[in-house]
Each structure stands twice: as structure tokens, then as C-alpha cells.
Design a protein around this motif. Structure first.
Motif, PDB file in Angstrom:
ATOM      1  N   ALA A 184      50.277  45.311  46.098  1.00  9.40           N
ATOM      2  CA  ALA A 184      49.706  46.790  46.428  1.00  9.40           C
ATOM      3  C   ALA A 184      47.778  46.153  46.671  1.00  9.40           C
ATOM      4  CB  ALA A 184      49.134  48.021  45.247  1.00  9.40           C
ATOM      5  N   GLY A 185      48.033  44.954  45.831  1.00 10.62           N
ATOM      6  CA  GLY A 185      46.570  44.295  45.944  1.00 10.62           C
ATOM      7  C   GLY A 185      45.652  44.903  45.183  1.00 10.62           C
TER       8      GLY A 185
ATOM      9  N   GLY B  87      40.010  45.545  39.907  1.00  7.16           N
ATOM     10  CA  GLY B  87      39.370  46.264  38.388  1.00  7.16           C
ATOM     11  C   GLY B  87      39.868  47.790  38.132  1.00  7.16           C
ATOM     12  N   ALA B  88      39.169  48.358  38.253  1.00  4.19           N
ATOM     13  CA  ALA B  88      39.042  49.348  37.340  1.00  4.19           C
ATOM     14  C   ALA B  88      40.552  49.906  36.825  1.00  4.19           C
ATOM     15  CB  ALA B  88      38.256  50.784  38.118  1.00  4.19           C
ATOM     16  N   ALA B  89      41.783  49.980  38.198  1.00  2.72           N
ATOM     17  CA  ALA B  89      43.313  50.622  37.926  1.00  2.72           C
ATOM     18  C   ALA B  89      43.674  49.494  37.233  1.00  2.72           C
ATOM     19  CB  ALA B  89      43.569  50.476  39.413  1.00  2.72           C
TER      20      ALA B  89
ATOM     21  N   ILE C  51      54.551  43.278  34.271  1.00  2.00           N
ATOM     22  CA  ILE C  51      55.721  43.440  34.761  1.00  2.00           C
ATOM     23  C   ILE C  51      55.042  44.897  35.715  1.00  2.00           C
ATOM     24  CG2 ILE C  51      56.977  45.835  34.768  1.00  2.00           C
ATOM     25  CD1 ILE C  51      58.840  44.345  32.331  1.00  2.00           C
ATOM     26  N   ALA C  52      53.937  45.397  35.494  1.00  2.00           N
ATOM     27  CA  ALA C  52      53.294  46.410  36.299  1.00  2.00           C
ATOM     28  C   ALA C  52      52.442  45.454  37.504  1.00  2.00           C
ATOM     29  CB  ALA C  52      51.786  46.960  36.104  1.00  2.00           C
ATOM     30  N   TRP C  53      51.452  44.820  36.606  1.00  2.00           N
ATOM     31  CA  TRP C  53      51.129  43.309  37.137  1.00  2.00           C
ATOM     32  C   TRP C  53      51.272  42.346  38.491  1.00  2.00           C
ATOM     33  CZ3 TRP C  53      45.743  41.419  37.502  1.00  2.00           C
ATOM     34  CH2 TRP C  53      46.140  39.952  37.902  1.00  2.00           C
TER      35      TRP C  53
END
Length: 184
Positions: free
Chosen positions: A145-146, A149-151, A136-138
Motif C-alpha cells: 500500500a505504500g 508515518g503515523a500508520a 509481517i504487517a510491513w
């Protein structure tokens, strides 16, 4: 006994906020103090609860990764691991170990399944919920937002930890007592 490490860590962080010492050094001090406190908690005590050691190990991993980030920001401020600054990547790596040990401690709390299979089942239920939260967050946040990586790694670990925590705490909660049956 807890007052000394908390006071020492707080003093280092306040000194960094006041500009009296570098922020990286204050992080290193706070992390090392937390890791040292966790090491004292890891020593087995007679009659200590089963959740005590994994939670202490999680505190230790948190302290070590915080200290490593502080040291990296002082010693090698421009160092990068792939495209992420080293001082940001080290706590992210530590997040895996912290979440894993704290979840292991959660599944040893009273009221949880007493068997190994029961604990694994609840963990997998939580991981499933966490993966759905990550999806869901993806779709909602990261695709628009594009970010990458670390996020993504941090949100994946946090999603799995939240899902497993929800399953663990909801399943450990005892059922409410039934209403008494009184004859009429």
C-alpha cells in the motif's frame, strides 16, 4: 460512581453526533472526564491490587491524549506535526504511554511471574512476538500500500502490545489439572 462519568462522556459524544456541539469539544469533554476518573482511581486504597495503579494510569493517559486531540482539533485544526495533523498525532503519542502502562498492569495480574526478572522476560518475549507481527504487517500490508508515518507507528505499538498481551495471558494461565491416577 462509574455511572456519572460514563453518562457525561456519552452525552457529550451523542451531542456531537447530533450536531449540537463541535466534535473536538465533545472529544475534549470525554477525555477530561476519563482523565478525572483515572485520577480518582490512582489514589491508593488499602489492599488494592498491584495491577490497579498501572491500569488507572493507562486510563489517565488515554483520557489526556483524547482531550488533547479534541482541543487541538478546535484550537488549531490545520496544525501539523511533520506530515500528520496534530489532532491525529497527539493520541498516537499517547498510545505509547497507554500501551506501556496497561502492559505493566497486565504483568502484575495474579498468576504472573512474581519476580522482576520474570516480568521482564515475559515482556521481552512479547516484544519479540510483536516485532515479528509488525514485520509481517510491513511485508503484507504496508509494502504493497505504500503507507508510512503515523500508520507505521500505530501498527508497531499495537503489534508489540498484542504480542506482550498474548505472552502475558498465556503464561499466567494455570496448567490444567492432571487426570487422577486410579489403580486398576
Amino acid at each position: 460512581m462509574l455511572l456519572v462519568p460514563v453518562t457525561l462522556s456519552a452525552a457529550a459524544l451523542v451531542a456531537a453526533l447530533a450536531g449540537l456541539m463541535p466534535a473536538g469539544l465533545a472529544l475534549a469533554v470525554a477525555g477530561l472526564v476519563a482523565a478525572a476518573r483515572a485520577a480518582t482511581l490512582l489514589r491508593p486504597a488499602d489492599g488494592s491490587a498491584a495491577w490497579h495503579r498501572p491500569v488507572s494510569a493507562g486510563l489517565g493517559f488515554c483520557g489526556v491524549s483524547t482531550a488533547a486531540a479534541g482541543i487541538a482539533s478546535v484550537v488549531a485544526p490545520d496544525a501539523r506535526l511533520t506530515d500528520v495533523p496534530l489532532a491525529a498525532e497527539l493520541p498516537l503519542i499517547g498510545l505509547f504511554f497507554v500501551a506501556g502502562t496497561l502492559l505493566a498492569g497486565l504483568f502484575h495480574l495474579p498468576g504472573q511471574a512474581a519476580t522482576y526478572i520474570g516480568r521482564v522476560r515475559r515482556l521481552l518475549d512479547g516484544v519479540g512476538i510483536g516485532v515479528f507481527l509488525f514485520f509481517i504487517a510491513w511485508l503484507v500490508v504496508f509494502e504493497a500500500a505504500g503507507l508510512e508515518g503515523a500508520a507505521l507507528t500505530a501498527v508497531l505499538v499495537a503489534s508489540v502490545a498484542v504480542g506482550a498481551t498474548v505472552v502475558g495471558t498465556m503464561r499466567s494461565r494455570s496448567s490444567p489439572p492432571a487426570a487422577p491416577c486410579t489403580p486398576r
